[in-house]
Design a protein around this motif. Structure first.
Motif, PDB file in Angstrom:
ATOM      1  N   THR A  59       8.243   0.432 -10.469  1.00 32.15           N
ATOM      2  CA  THR A  59       7.590  -0.822 -10.826  1.00 32.15           C
ATOM      3  C   THR A  59       8.355  -1.522 -11.946  1.00 32.15           C
ATOM      4  O   THR A  59       8.699  -0.900 -12.955  1.00 32.15           O
ATOM      5  CB  THR A  59       6.142  -0.582 -11.289  1.00 32.15           C
ATOM      6  OG1 THR A  59       5.433   0.127 -10.272  1.00 32.15           O
ATOM      7  CG2 THR A  59       5.433  -1.889 -11.562  1.00 32.15           C
ATOM      8  N   ARG A  63       0.828  -1.210   0.000  1.00 32.51           N
ATOM      9  CA  ARG A  63       0.000   0.000   0.000  1.00 32.51           C
ATOM     10  C   ARG A  63       0.863   1.262   0.000  1.00 32.51           C
ATOM     11  O   ARG A  63       0.488   2.288  -0.572  1.00 32.51           O
ATOM     12  CB  ARG A  63      -0.944  -0.004   1.200  1.00 32.51           C
ATOM     13  CG  ARG A  63      -2.094  -1.003   1.074  1.00 32.51           C
ATOM     14  CD  ARG A  63      -2.946  -1.019   2.333  1.00 32.51           C
ATOM     15  NE  ARG A  63      -3.592   0.268   2.573  1.00 32.51           N
ATOM     16  CZ  ARG A  63      -4.841   0.557   2.214  1.00 32.51           C
ATOM     17  NH1 ARG A  63      -5.580  -0.353   1.574  1.00 32.51           N
ATOM     18  NH2 ARG A  63      -5.356   1.740   2.494  1.00 32.51           N
ATOM     19  N   TYR A  81       7.572  -4.289  -7.195  1.00 28.37           N
ATOM     20  CA  TYR A  81       8.044  -2.980  -6.745  1.00 28.37           C
ATOM     21  C   TYR A  81       9.507  -3.048  -6.327  1.00 28.37           C
ATOM     22  O   TYR A  81       9.993  -4.076  -5.837  1.00 28.37           O
ATOM     23  CB  TYR A  81       7.216  -2.495  -5.558  1.00 28.37           C
ATOM     24  CG  TYR A  81       5.769  -2.213  -5.871  1.00 28.37           C
ATOM     25  CD1 TYR A  81       5.411  -1.184  -6.736  1.00 28.37           C
ATOM     26  CD2 TYR A  81       4.748  -2.966  -5.278  1.00 28.37           C
ATOM     27  CE1 TYR A  81       4.079  -0.914  -7.008  1.00 28.37           C
ATOM     28  CE2 TYR A  81       3.412  -2.700  -5.557  1.00 28.37           C
ATOM     29  CZ  TYR A  81       3.092  -1.676  -6.423  1.00 28.37           C
ATOM     30  OH  TYR A  81       1.778  -1.412  -6.688  1.00 28.37           O
ATOM     31  N   CYS A 129       3.548   1.573  -1.668  1.00 28.65           N
ATOM     32  CA  CYS A 129       3.874   1.753  -3.086  1.00 28.65           C
ATOM     33  C   CYS A 129       2.664   2.225  -3.891  1.00 28.65           C
ATOM     34  O   CYS A 129       2.800   3.005  -4.843  1.00 28.65           O
ATOM     35  CB  CYS A 129       4.398   0.456  -3.669  1.00 28.65           C
ATOM     36  SG  CYS A 129       6.013  -0.040  -3.024  1.00 28.65           S
ATOM     37  N   GLN A 130       1.494   1.768  -3.518  1.00 25.02           N
ATOM     38  CA  GLN A 130       0.286   2.128  -4.261  1.00 25.02           C
ATOM     39  C   GLN A 130      -0.112   3.583  -4.053  1.00 25.02           C
ATOM     40  O   GLN A 130      -0.646   4.217  -4.965  1.00 25.02           O
ATOM     41  CB  GLN A 130      -0.872   1.218  -3.834  1.00 25.02           C
ATOM     42  CG  GLN A 130      -0.734  -0.222  -4.289  1.00 25.02           C
ATOM     43  CD  GLN A 130      -1.821  -1.113  -3.719  1.00 25.02           C
ATOM     44  OE1 GLN A 130      -2.372  -0.854  -2.645  1.00 25.02           O
ATOM     45  NE2 GLN A 130      -2.134  -2.191  -4.431  1.00 25.02           N
ATOM     46  N   TYR A 131       0.164   4.132  -2.861  1.00 24.63           N
ATOM     47  CA  TYR A 131      -0.411   5.427  -2.516  1.00 24.63           C
ATOM     48  C   TYR A 131       0.610   6.521  -2.241  1.00 24.63           C
ATOM     49  O   TYR A 131       0.232   7.668  -1.989  1.00 24.63           O
ATOM     50  CB  TYR A 131      -1.338   5.278  -1.298  1.00 24.63           C
ATOM     51  CG  TYR A 131      -2.480   4.337  -1.578  1.00 24.63           C
ATOM     52  CD1 TYR A 131      -3.349   4.561  -2.638  1.00 24.63           C
ATOM     53  CD2 TYR A 131      -2.691   3.203  -0.797  1.00 24.63           C
ATOM     54  CE1 TYR A 131      -4.397   3.691  -2.917  1.00 24.63           C
ATOM     55  CE2 TYR A 131      -3.736   2.327  -1.061  1.00 24.63           C
ATOM     56  CZ  TYR A 131      -4.580   2.582  -2.126  1.00 24.63           C
ATOM     57  OH  TYR A 131      -5.608   1.731  -2.397  1.00 24.63           O
TER      58      TYR A 131
END
Length: 260
Positions: free
Chosen positions: A178, A168, A185, A170-172
């Motif tokens: 990537t 998360r 990641y 990395c997602q946000y």
């Protein structure tokens, strides 16, 4: 809404300084004194720069300890001066909502990162967030939980072997690169740390929603203000693009006033 965002995220084009004062705090005091009874809510997110500026320094632990002490000194001073400004202007002291921080350094558990730094951050950040919460509580304020908003509350490993909270991160946030082949990641050698520690569009929206939920749950504003029809669009600081047409957009900046 008035934004008093003068950090590195906020340039004069997107967030022009509305006052000639020397600091955010002085600008806030000036506005409060000149606008009797108009401020209905204050949101504040500050303090973490005292810590993240230590990353990369040889004396990391000593620097972090000094930064932690500064938070304990500076935030009560800021809140005391805001309270005093409201009292001096014969205005009621509005609800003040602070923020407990997310942890961008969780990304250093990834390949290319520095796991020891991630471990250190997990030991330190809960202490910082507890201190922030206690300080806001002592001034009859409250806090939104940006940590849980960004990272969730699950640190178990995923099927890919990474912890859910690291995924998360990395997602946000902007901390991770990537792999184009498998979507995994990693930490890029070209990481712009000062920019990467900030949330992306989706991350800011999650934090904004948490602020909204705190305000709604604690009845900090009249329901007429929280209605979607009264929402105002605010630009997201890092990309300049609109985040959402809901009220959560109010809380993307570091120091804001909302008016009744």
């Amino acid at each position: 809404m008035v934004s008093l965002c003068y950090s590195g995220l906020c340039n004069e084009t997107k967030f022009p300084n509305p006052f000639d004062s020397e600091s955010q705090l002085q600008a806030a005091e000036t506005y409060i004194l000149n606008h009797h009874g108009e401020v209905g809510l204050v949101t504040i997110a500050l303090g973490i720069n005292e810590i993240v500026s230590c990353v990369g320094r040889a004396n990391l632990q000593a620097c972090a300890a000094d930064g932690f002490a500064k938070i304990g000194q500076n935030l009560p001073t800021i809140l005391s001066r805001l309270h005093a400004a409201f009292i001096s202007s014969s205005s009621p002291i509005p609800p003040i909502v602070g923020m407990k921080y997310f942890n961008p350094l969780l990304a250093f558990y990834l390949p290319g990162g520095y796991a020891e730094l991630a471990i250190f951050s997990e030991l330190l950040l809960p202490q910082i967030n507890d201190a922030l919460s206690n300080i806001f509580d002592s001034f009859n304020g409250t806090t939104a939980d940006a940590y849980t908003a960004v990272h969730g509350n699950n640190s178990d490993s995923t099927n890919g072997g990474l912890r859910n909270d690291v995924v998360r991160t990395c997602q946000y946030l902007g901390m991770c690169a990537t792999n184009e082949e498998d979507g995994s990641y990693f930490i890029s050698k070209d990481l712009d740390f000062n920019d990467g520690i900030h949330p992306n569009k989706e991350g800011y929206e999650l934090i904004g929603k948490d602020f909204f939920q705190v305000i709604e749950k604690q009845d900090l504003l009249p329901t007429s203000i929280l209605a979607p029809s009264t929402a105002t669009l605010v630009e997201e600081p890092t990309s300049g693009g609109p985040i959402t047409t809901s009220l959560v957009s109010f809380f993307l900046v570091y120091f804001t006033f909302l008016f009744l």
